[in-house]
Design a protein around this motif. Structure first.
Motif, PDB file in Angstrom:
ATOM      1  N   LEU A 279       0.898   4.033  -8.154  1.00 55.20           N
ATOM      2  CA  LEU A 279      -0.216   3.335  -7.510  1.00 55.20           C
ATOM      3  C   LEU A 279       0.279   2.117  -6.744  1.00 55.20           C
ATOM      4  O   LEU A 279      -0.141   1.876  -5.606  1.00 55.20           O
ATOM      5  CB  LEU A 279      -1.262   2.925  -8.546  1.00 55.20           C
ATOM      6  N   ALA A 280       1.180   1.346  -7.337  1.00 56.90           N
ATOM      7  CA  ALA A 280       1.723   0.166  -6.646  1.00 56.90           C
ATOM      8  C   ALA A 280       2.471   0.578  -5.385  1.00 56.90           C
ATOM      9  O   ALA A 280       2.347  -0.070  -4.337  1.00 56.90           O
ATOM     10  CB  ALA A 280       2.646  -0.600  -7.589  1.00 56.90           C
ATOM     11  N   ASP A 281       3.243   1.657  -5.452  1.00 55.77           N
ATOM     12  CA  ASP A 281       3.979   2.135  -4.273  1.00 55.77           C
ATOM     13  C   ASP A 281       3.019   2.621  -3.185  1.00 55.77           C
ATOM     14  O   ASP A 281       3.228   2.362  -1.998  1.00 55.77           O
ATOM     15  CB  ASP A 281       4.930   3.264  -4.666  1.00 55.77           C
ATOM     16  N   PHE A 282       1.977   3.332  -3.580  1.00 58.49           N
ATOM     17  CA  PHE A 282       0.993   3.815  -2.610  1.00 58.49           C
ATOM     18  C   PHE A 282       0.306   2.649  -1.902  1.00 58.49           C
ATOM     19  O   PHE A 282       0.187   2.625  -0.675  1.00 58.49           O
ATOM     20  CB  PHE A 282      -0.068   4.676  -3.302  1.00 58.49           C
ATOM     21  N   THR A 283      -0.187   1.684  -2.677  1.00 63.78           N
ATOM     22  CA  THR A 283      -0.966   0.598  -2.079  1.00 63.78           C
ATOM     23  C   THR A 283      -0.107  -0.300  -1.198  1.00 63.78           C
ATOM     24  O   THR A 283      -0.574  -0.804  -0.175  1.00 63.78           O
ATOM     25  CB  THR A 283      -1.661  -0.248  -3.160  1.00 63.78           C
TER      26      THR A 283
ATOM     27  N   GLU B  82       6.707  13.680   0.758  1.00 65.53           N
ATOM     28  CA  GLU B  82       6.496  14.639   1.838  1.00 65.53           C
ATOM     29  C   GLU B  82       5.073  15.197   1.817  1.00 65.53           C
ATOM     30  O   GLU B  82       4.435  15.352   2.860  1.00 65.53           O
ATOM     31  CB  GLU B  82       7.519  15.775   1.739  1.00 65.53           C
ATOM     32  N   GLN B  83       4.580  15.497   0.625  1.00 68.73           N
ATOM     33  CA  GLN B  83       3.218  16.046   0.506  1.00 68.73           C
ATOM     34  C   GLN B  83       2.166  15.025   0.945  1.00 68.73           C
ATOM     35  O   GLN B  83       1.202  15.363   1.627  1.00 68.73           O
ATOM     36  CB  GLN B  83       2.946  16.462  -0.941  1.00 68.73           C
ATOM     37  N   ILE B  84       2.365  13.772   0.535  1.00 67.54           N
ATOM     38  CA  ILE B  84       1.408  12.731   0.911  1.00 67.54           C
ATOM     39  C   ILE B  84       1.431  12.506   2.424  1.00 67.54           C
ATOM     40  O   ILE B  84       0.380  12.392   3.072  1.00 67.54           O
ATOM     41  CB  ILE B  84       1.708  11.416   0.161  1.00 67.54           C
ATOM     42  N   LYS B  85       2.619  12.454   3.009  1.00 66.86           N
ATOM     43  CA  LYS B  85       2.715  12.217   4.453  1.00 66.86           C
ATOM     44  C   LYS B  85       2.039  13.334   5.257  1.00 66.86           C
ATOM     45  O   LYS B  85       1.460  13.087   6.311  1.00 66.86           O
ATOM     46  CB  LYS B  85       4.179  12.044   4.863  1.00 66.86           C
ATOM     47  N   GLN B  86       2.089  14.546   4.737  1.00 64.20           N
ATOM     48  CA  GLN B  86       1.378  15.641   5.407  1.00 64.20           C
ATOM     49  C   GLN B  86      -0.135  15.391   5.393  1.00 64.20           C
ATOM     50  O   GLN B  86      -0.839  15.656   6.372  1.00 64.20           O
ATOM     51  CB  GLN B  86       1.688  16.967   4.719  1.00 64.20           C
ATOM     52  N   ARG B  87      -0.641  14.864   4.283  1.00 58.28           N
ATOM     53  CA  ARG B  87      -2.077  14.623   4.165  1.00 58.28           C
ATOM     54  C   ARG B  87      -2.530  13.430   5.009  1.00 58.28           C
ATOM     55  O   ARG B  87      -3.703  13.332   5.365  1.00 58.28           O
ATOM     56  CB  ARG B  87      -2.461  14.423   2.698  1.00 58.28           C
ATOM     57  N   LEU B  88      -1.617  12.521   5.294  1.00 59.37           N
ATOM     58  CA  LEU B  88      -1.981  11.362   6.104  1.00 59.37           C
ATOM     59  C   LEU B  88      -2.375  11.760   7.517  1.00 59.37           C
ATOM     60  O   LEU B  88      -3.067  11.014   8.208  1.00 59.37           O
ATOM     61  CB  LEU B  88      -0.813  10.362   6.169  1.00 59.37           C
ATOM     62  N   THR B  89      -1.940  12.929   7.945  1.00 66.29           N
ATOM     63  CA  THR B  89      -2.246  13.373   9.306  1.00 66.29           C
ATOM     64  C   THR B  89      -3.639  13.986   9.423  1.00 66.29           C
ATOM     65  O   THR B  89      -4.130  14.191  10.527  1.00 66.29           O
ATOM     66  CB  THR B  89      -1.211  14.421   9.772  1.00 66.29           C
ATOM     67  N   GLN B  90      -4.264  14.275   8.288  1.00 66.46           N
ATOM     68  CA  GLN B  90      -5.589  14.910   8.299  1.00 66.46           C
ATOM     69  C   GLN B  90      -6.676  13.844   8.419  1.00 66.46           C
ATOM     70  O   GLN B  90      -6.866  13.040   7.520  1.00 66.46           O
ATOM     71  CB  GLN B  90      -5.810  15.722   7.022  1.00 66.46           C
TER      72      GLN B  90
ATOM     73  N   GLN C 198     -10.618  10.258   6.219  1.00 63.34           N
ATOM     74  CA  GLN C 198      -9.223  10.600   5.931  1.00 63.34           C
ATOM     75  C   GLN C 198      -9.149  11.517   4.715  1.00 63.34           C
ATOM     76  O   GLN C 198     -10.005  11.472   3.835  1.00 63.34           O
ATOM     77  CB  GLN C 198      -8.399   9.327   5.677  1.00 63.34           C
ATOM     78  N   ALA C 199      -8.114  12.331   4.662  1.00 66.87           N
ATOM     79  CA  ALA C 199      -7.960  13.275   3.557  1.00 66.87           C
ATOM     80  C   ALA C 199      -7.345  12.630   2.329  1.00 66.87           C
ATOM     81  O   ALA C 199      -7.412  13.183   1.232  1.00 66.87           O
ATOM     82  CB  ALA C 199      -7.095  14.456   3.990  1.00 66.87           C
ATOM     83  N   PHE C 200      -6.736  11.452   2.509  1.00 66.23           N
ATOM     84  CA  PHE C 200      -6.094  10.755   1.385  1.00 66.23           C
ATOM     85  C   PHE C 200      -6.579   9.318   1.376  1.00 66.23           C
ATOM     86  O   PHE C 200      -6.473   8.604   2.384  1.00 66.23           O
ATOM     87  CB  PHE C 200      -4.575  10.802   1.531  1.00 66.23           C
TER      88      PHE C 200
END
Length: 549
Positions: A295-299, A106-114, A150-152
């Protein structure tokens, strides 16, 4: 109930399972199956998985216990009830790991919008990444453009692809575009990784084509993640969290493959609103020791926020060929390269212990000559033995004991003993993975002290009797070597196959070497390891992909 004689689970798995079984609303006939499921969950979490997949009958049993919540993938954290177990998307979690995973997503998805619009971005990028005559894709430039807009951002790549060089240029560009100087933090999971990043950052800043003012605004101090967040031992909590966020505008984390689910969740939770997060790492390395493959999940789930650097500037030749073959799971090709040998890669033909003992002579000689610790430490780090296993023949305990005997080093504390910390101790600023050397202290009439090189280049010394838990480190596990580099690596595999052997393990060991890799292994064991991959079960990637913008 279960007991150690009936299963392969450890005592913690059994204690947790039996504790919940005593509180389950089940009839006596259902208790053994329920207890086994819970013990299995506990065991698999210790193996790096954040959850386990359940069949329909198993799901029904868990729900009948009255100790589990069923949560839809779309629900997130909007629940008011709490139970020790969570069933989501046919997977069983403990509530704690479900929370870490869901909160992080949830925290990462919020940052994806920035996102950020910079009118003069291309012109500024030209200064740091001049257009290439061959018109090839400049992946470093692509990574910088992504991180600035991007913020992330995730910058991944193998050894020598320029992750640190790229991030330093990114930080310089961020400072150039900022109305006021940005407050930037640099961190890594271990002291060794922090020290390496700090050295790299300092060298990269000097080469920047920007003003002295901008250079001065790029920090050179690198902290461990635990120090950055403010560890509060013995509790699992940190000083900085959602209620007391970190004061930084930009946070850069190196060696992210080593960061587990819980720590990453706590890090992202501690970022202030609007802060940028830049992650660096090699996605092909070993996953974290604890649960998760962040890291694998993020990429895999966030390709629009990931750039992989693909051109190696210093990692080449035979070591690169071997690493690529292993990474692509071409076991026979990798083994043939070792058999053929060359200037950089070899199968060890000498006696194992005799060879290791010979390689220790330079740093031991420097201690006898009265050299200062930094010289001794540099000499020690020229060579390192990396093992897959801790126990058994060719495990680190076996090799460390045999090397001490070969070198006639006796007693618990002796001059020249290299040690690695096995626990974090924030009060002493010593962290799991830090390496020190026991040697005479001239300032204390040659009294034995254990010396450590800190990330900022200073030296810390501690009385051996005051040192937190540590172990001798003539040999270390491959897991512990992450974040380190050595001129020569000797990789020693066990005589028997075991579950820990994977291509990620072998790749990580090979890529710790700058100049030479030697290997002690049987062909069958080596090719078996290369054929296996790490597979970790978890729901982070699915949660990130659910309604991602």
């Amino acid at each position: 109930m279960l007991n150690p004689t009936e299963t392969a689970f450890n005592r913690l798995d059994l204690a947790f399972a039996n504790f919940l079984a005593q509180r389950a609303a089940l009839n006596p006939a259902q208790i053994p199956a329920f207890t086994t499921l819970v013990a299995r969950l506990s065991y698999e979490q210790s193996q790096g998985h954040s959850c386990i997949f359940l069949e329909k009958t198993e799901q029904n049993l868990i729900l009948a216990s009255g100790l589990a919540l069923t949560i839809e993938l779309s629900q997130g954290l909007e629940i008011t009830e709490t139970q020790p177990l969570v069933l989501q998307n046919q997977c069983l979690y403990t509530h704690r790991y479900w929370f870490y995973e869901t909160r992080l997503a949830e925290q990462i998805k919020q940052r994806l919008t920035q996102k950020y619009e910079i009118a003069t971005l291309e012109t500024a990028l030209d200064n740091y990444f001049p257009p290439q005559a061959n018109h090839e894709t400049d992946w470093q430039r692509a990574a910088a453009k992504m991180a600035l807009t991007q913020a992330f951002a995730i910058v991944t790549g193998g050894p020598g692809t320029g992750k640190t060089t790229t991030v330093v240029k990114i930080l310089a560009l961020l400072q150039e575009f900022a109305e006021q100087p940005l407050h930037i933090a640099l961190a890594a999971p271990t002291g060794k990784a922090a020290m390496r990043l700090q050295e790299s950052i300092g060298a990269s800043i000097e080469k920047l084509s920007c003003s002295a003012t901008i250079k001065s605004q790029i920090p050179q101090e690198v902290k461990t993640l635990h120090r950055l967040l403010g560890a509060r031992p013995p509790s699992p909590y940190f000083h900085h969290n959602a209620d007391k966020p970190l004061p930084y505008d930009v946070v850069v984390i190196d060696e992210v493959s080593m960061v587990d689910l819980a720590l990453m969740s706590k890090l992202v939770d501690a970022l202030k609103n609007g802060a940028r997060l830049i992650l660096l790492g090699d996605k092909d390395q070993l996953a974290s020791v604890e649960s998760g493959a962040v890291l694998a999940d993020f990429t895999s789930s966030l390709p629009n926020h990931t750039v992989e650097l693909q051109k190696s500037h210093r990692f080449h030749g035979e070591i690169k060929k071997l690493a690529v073959a292993v990474n692509q799971q071409q076991g026979k090709i990798a083994w043939d390269l070792l058999v053929k040998g060359g200037e950089q890669i070899h199968l060890l033909t000498e006696d194992l212990i005799t060879y290791i003992a010979q390689k220790q002579q330079p740093y031991l000689a420097l201690i006898k000559q009265g050299a200062d610790f930094k010289q001794v430490f540099a000499a020690f780090n020229e060579f390192q033995v990396l093992c897959s296993n801790r126990q058994g023949e060719n495990g680190i305990n076996d090799i460390n004991q045999r090397v001490e005997k070969k070198l006639h080093l006796s007693g618990h504390w002796y001059s020249g003993r290299p040690v690695m910390m096995t626990q974090n101790n924030a009060a002493m600023q010593l962290y799991n993975g830090d390496i020190g050397i026991c040697m005479p202290d001239k300032e204390l009439h040659n009294r034995l002290m254990v010396f450590f090189l800190r990330p900022d280049g200073s030296v810390k010394k501690v009385l051996p009797t005051r040192l937190p838990p540590c172990e001798t480190v003539f040999a270390m596990t491959i897991h512990k070597s992450q974040g380190s580099e050595f001129n020569e690596v000797l990789m020693v595999l066990p005589k028997k196959m075991n579950p820990i052997l994977t291509k990620e393990l072998i790749y990580t060991a090979i890529t710790r070497a700058k100049q030479c890799v030697k290997v002690v292994a049987d062909a069958e064991i080596f090719t078996f390891a290369v054929s296996k991959r790490i597979q970790r079960y978890g729901g982070l990637a699915a949660k990130l992909q659910n309604n991602v913008l």
